[in-house]
Scaffold this motif. Structure first.
Motif, PDB file in Angstrom:
ATOM      1  N   VAL A 161     -24.533  -3.117  41.214  1.00  0.00           N
ATOM      2  CA  VAL A 161     -23.984  -3.976  39.995  1.00  0.00           C
ATOM      3  C   VAL A 161     -24.507  -3.338  38.540  1.00  0.00           C
ATOM      4  CG1 VAL A 161     -23.892  -6.276  38.927  1.00  0.00           C
ATOM      5  CG2 VAL A 161     -23.751  -5.828  41.518  1.00  0.00           C
ATOM      6  N   PHE A 162     -23.659  -3.349  37.546  1.00  0.00           N
ATOM      7  CA  PHE A 162     -24.403  -3.190  36.342  1.00  0.00           C
ATOM      8  C   PHE A 162     -23.636  -4.018  35.416  1.00  0.00           C
ATOM      9  CE2 PHE A 162     -20.498  -0.714  37.409  1.00  0.00           C
ATOM     10  CZ  PHE A 162     -19.896  -0.272  35.913  1.00  0.00           C
ATOM     11  N   LYS A 163     -24.114  -4.015  34.191  1.00  0.00           N
ATOM     12  CA  LYS A 163     -23.732  -5.189  33.165  1.00  0.00           C
ATOM     13  C   LYS A 163     -22.638  -4.312  32.184  1.00  0.00           C
ATOM     14  CE  LYS A 163     -28.117  -7.355  32.749  1.00  0.00           C
ATOM     15  NZ  LYS A 163     -29.198  -7.708  31.919  1.00  0.00           N
ATOM     16  N   VAL A 164     -21.814  -5.238  31.983  1.00  0.00           N
ATOM     17  CA  VAL A 164     -20.768  -4.955  31.013  1.00  0.00           C
ATOM     18  C   VAL A 164     -20.285  -5.974  30.002  1.00  0.00           C
ATOM     19  CG1 VAL A 164     -19.441  -3.341  32.793  1.00  0.00           C
ATOM     20  CG2 VAL A 164     -18.833  -5.810  32.631  1.00  0.00           C
ATOM     21  N   ASP A 165     -20.165  -5.557  28.906  1.00  0.00           N
ATOM     22  CA  ASP A 165     -19.692  -6.247  27.872  1.00  0.00           C
ATOM     23  C   ASP A 165     -18.210  -6.393  27.527  1.00  0.00           C
ATOM     24  OD1 ASP A 165     -22.378  -7.246  27.279  1.00  0.00           O
ATOM     25  OD2 ASP A 165     -22.694  -5.325  26.175  1.00  0.00           O
ATOM     26  N   TRP A 166     -17.276  -7.351  27.753  1.00  0.00           N
ATOM     27  CA  TRP A 166     -16.200  -7.299  27.664  1.00  0.00           C
ATOM     28  C   TRP A 166     -15.665  -7.482  26.278  1.00  0.00           C
ATOM     29  CZ3 TRP A 166     -11.885  -6.464  30.566  1.00  0.00           C
ATOM     30  CH2 TRP A 166     -12.013  -6.199  32.442  1.00  0.00           C
ATOM     31  N   ILE A 167     -14.581  -6.622  25.737  1.00  0.00           N
ATOM     32  CA  ILE A 167     -14.402  -6.603  24.606  1.00  0.00           C
ATOM     33  C   ILE A 167     -12.830  -7.152  24.400  1.00  0.00           C
ATOM     34  CG2 ILE A 167     -13.724  -4.922  22.376  1.00  0.00           C
ATOM     35  CD1 ILE A 167     -15.789  -2.921  23.803  1.00  0.00           C
ATOM     36  N   ARG A 168     -12.104  -6.922  25.313  1.00  0.00           N
ATOM     37  CA  ARG A 168     -10.884  -7.496  25.211  1.00  0.00           C
ATOM     38  C   ARG A 168     -10.097  -7.662  26.491  1.00  0.00           C
ATOM     39  NH1 ARG A 168      -7.325  -7.329  20.213  1.00  0.00           N
ATOM     40  NH2 ARG A 168      -5.616  -8.689  21.091  1.00  0.00           N
ATOM     41  N   LYS A 169      -9.268  -8.395  26.881  1.00  0.00           N
ATOM     42  CA  LYS A 169      -8.702  -8.556  28.170  1.00  0.00           C
ATOM     43  C   LYS A 169      -7.173  -9.004  27.808  1.00  0.00           C
ATOM     44  CE  LYS A 169      -7.727 -11.276  32.455  1.00  0.00           C
ATOM     45  NZ  LYS A 169      -8.117 -12.341  33.073  1.00  0.00           N
ATOM     46  N   GLN A 170      -6.307  -7.958  27.989  1.00  0.00           N
ATOM     47  CA  GLN A 170      -4.844  -7.944  27.709  1.00  0.00           C
ATOM     48  C   GLN A 170      -4.267  -7.320  28.410  1.00  0.00           C
ATOM     49  OE1 GLN A 170      -4.300  -7.606  23.446  1.00  0.00           O
ATOM     50  NE2 GLN A 170      -2.152  -7.508  23.500  1.00  0.00           N
ATOM     51  N   SER A 171      -2.880  -7.421  28.962  1.00  0.00           N
ATOM     52  CA  SER A 171      -1.867  -6.730  29.868  1.00  0.00           C
ATOM     53  C   SER A 171      -1.360  -5.856  28.711  1.00  0.00           C
ATOM     54  CB  SER A 171      -1.178  -7.614  30.570  1.00  0.00           C
ATOM     55  OG  SER A 171      -0.419  -6.930  31.476  1.00  0.00           O
ATOM     56  N   ILE A 172      -1.597  -4.566  28.929  1.00  0.00           N
ATOM     57  CA  ILE A 172      -0.608  -3.491  28.407  1.00  0.00           C
ATOM     58  C   ILE A 172      -0.039  -2.420  29.178  1.00  0.00           C
ATOM     59  CG2 ILE A 172      -0.888  -1.730  26.560  1.00  0.00           C
ATOM     60  CD1 ILE A 172      -3.424  -3.044  25.624  1.00  0.00           C
ATOM     61  N   PRO A 173       1.107  -2.555  29.191  1.00  0.00           N
ATOM     62  CA  PRO A 173       1.940  -1.487  30.221  1.00  0.00           C
ATOM     63  C   PRO A 173       1.712   0.022  30.007  1.00  0.00           C
ATOM     64  CG  PRO A 173       3.382  -2.571  28.595  1.00  0.00           C
ATOM     65  CD  PRO A 173       2.141  -3.298  28.511  1.00  0.00           C
ATOM     66  N   PHE A 174       1.592   0.579  31.014  1.00  0.00           N
ATOM     67  CA  PHE A 174       1.283   2.070  30.718  1.00  0.00           C
ATOM     68  C   PHE A 174       2.132   2.733  29.679  1.00  0.00           C
ATOM     69  CE2 PHE A 174      -0.418   2.212  35.465  1.00  0.00           C
ATOM     70  CZ  PHE A 174      -1.771   1.879  34.936  1.00  0.00           C
ATOM     71  N   TRP A 175       3.509   2.464  29.865  1.00  0.00           N
ATOM     72  CA  TRP A 175       4.508   3.227  29.017  1.00  0.00           C
ATOM     73  C   TRP A 175       3.950   3.041  27.435  1.00  0.00           C
ATOM     74  CZ3 TRP A 175       6.412   0.253  25.139  1.00  0.00           C
ATOM     75  CH2 TRP A 175       6.820  -1.186  25.620  1.00  0.00           C
ATOM     76  N   SER A 176       3.301   1.976  26.903  1.00  0.00           N
ATOM     77  CA  SER A 176       2.892   1.759  25.568  1.00  0.00           C
ATOM     78  C   SER A 176       1.647   2.878  25.214  1.00  0.00           C
ATOM     79  CB  SER A 176       2.375   0.345  25.310  1.00  0.00           C
ATOM     80  OG  SER A 176       1.145   0.021  25.999  1.00  0.00           O
ATOM     81  N   ALA A 177       0.880   3.354  26.227  1.00  0.00           N
ATOM     82  CA  ALA A 177       0.043   4.343  26.211  1.00  0.00           C
ATOM     83  C   ALA A 177       0.510   5.742  26.508  1.00  0.00           C
ATOM     84  CB  ALA A 177      -1.137   4.037  26.887  1.00  0.00           C
ATOM     85  N   GLN A 178       1.815   6.284  26.712  1.00  0.00           N
ATOM     86  CA  GLN A 178       1.989   7.122  27.319  1.00  0.00           C
ATOM     87  C   GLN A 178       1.915   8.587  26.503  1.00  0.00           C
ATOM     88  OE1 GLN A 178       6.265   6.844  28.221  1.00  0.00           O
ATOM     89  NE2 GLN A 178       7.016   6.981  26.296  1.00  0.00           N
ATOM     90  N   HIS A 179       1.493   8.173  25.269  1.00  0.00           N
ATOM     91  CA  HIS A 179       1.260   9.272  24.178  1.00  0.00           C
ATOM     92  C   HIS A 179      -0.298   9.781  24.588  1.00  0.00           C
ATOM     93  CE1 HIS A 179      -0.282   5.464  22.367  1.00  0.00           C
ATOM     94  NE2 HIS A 179      -0.995   6.409  21.743  1.00  0.00           N
ATOM     95  N   LEU A 180      -1.004   9.007  25.327  1.00  0.00           N
ATOM     96  CA  LEU A 180      -2.216   9.472  25.284  1.00  0.00           C
ATOM     97  C   LEU A 180      -2.468  10.485  26.556  1.00  0.00           C
ATOM     98  CD1 LEU A 180      -4.193   6.081  25.164  1.00  0.00           C
ATOM     99  CD2 LEU A 180      -3.967   8.071  23.334  1.00  0.00           C
TER     100      LEU A 180
END
Length: 122
Positions: free
Chosen positions: A92-111
C-alpha cells in the motif's frame, strides 16, 4: 517534446493506473491509499524517488473513461491491505486525490505518449 532518453531528468512523472472496478477508486479516495501489482511497484517507487512528483491518472478497465487523478505521496511499502478484495496486489502507498471526474478517452485523444510509439493516452 522531450526525448525518451531525458525521461529520468523530468521533474514530474505521470502513470495511467487501471482499476478492475469503480469500488476500488472509492476506497482509495476514502482512505487516501492505493495498491498496484508488484510489477508496477518498482517503476512507481523509482519515479517517486527520482522526480518526487508522481501523478496517477485512474481509469476503470473497459470504461472508456478516466475517473480522476491523484498525486503519489509515499513510496510503496510492504504492508498489504485487505480493502481491495483482489489477489495479486502488492504493498500500500499513500495518494492525495486531486480530482474525481469521469472524462471520456476521446476528449484526450490529442495526448500522445512519446515513450509508447506516440500512441494515444488511455
Amino acid at each position: 517534446s522531450k526525448s525518451p532518453s531525458r525521461r529520468l531528468s523530468m521533474p514530474v512523472r505521470y502513470f495511467i493506473m487501471k482499476s478492475s472496478n469503480l469500488h476500488n477508486l472509492d476506497i482509495s479516495q476514502q482512505k487516501g491509499i492505493w495498491s498496484t501489482t508488484p510489477s508496477n511497484e518498482r517503476k512507481l517507487n523509482k519515479a517517486f524517488r527520482e522526480s518526487g512528483m508522481v501523478y496517477l491518472i485512474f481509469s476503470v478497465q473497459g470504461s472508456g473513461h478516466f475517473q480522476g487523478f491523484a498525486r503519489m505521496s509515499s513510496e510503496i511499502g510492504s504492508e498489504q491491505s485487505q480493502c481491495w478484495g483482489s489477489p495479486g496486489l502488492g504493498g500500500v502507498f499513500k495518494v492525495d486525490w486531486i480530482r474525481k471526474q469521469s472524462i471520456p478517452f476521446w476528449s484526450a485523444q490529442h495526448l500522445l505518449n512519446p515513450w509508447n510509439d506516440n500512441k494515444k493516452v488511455q
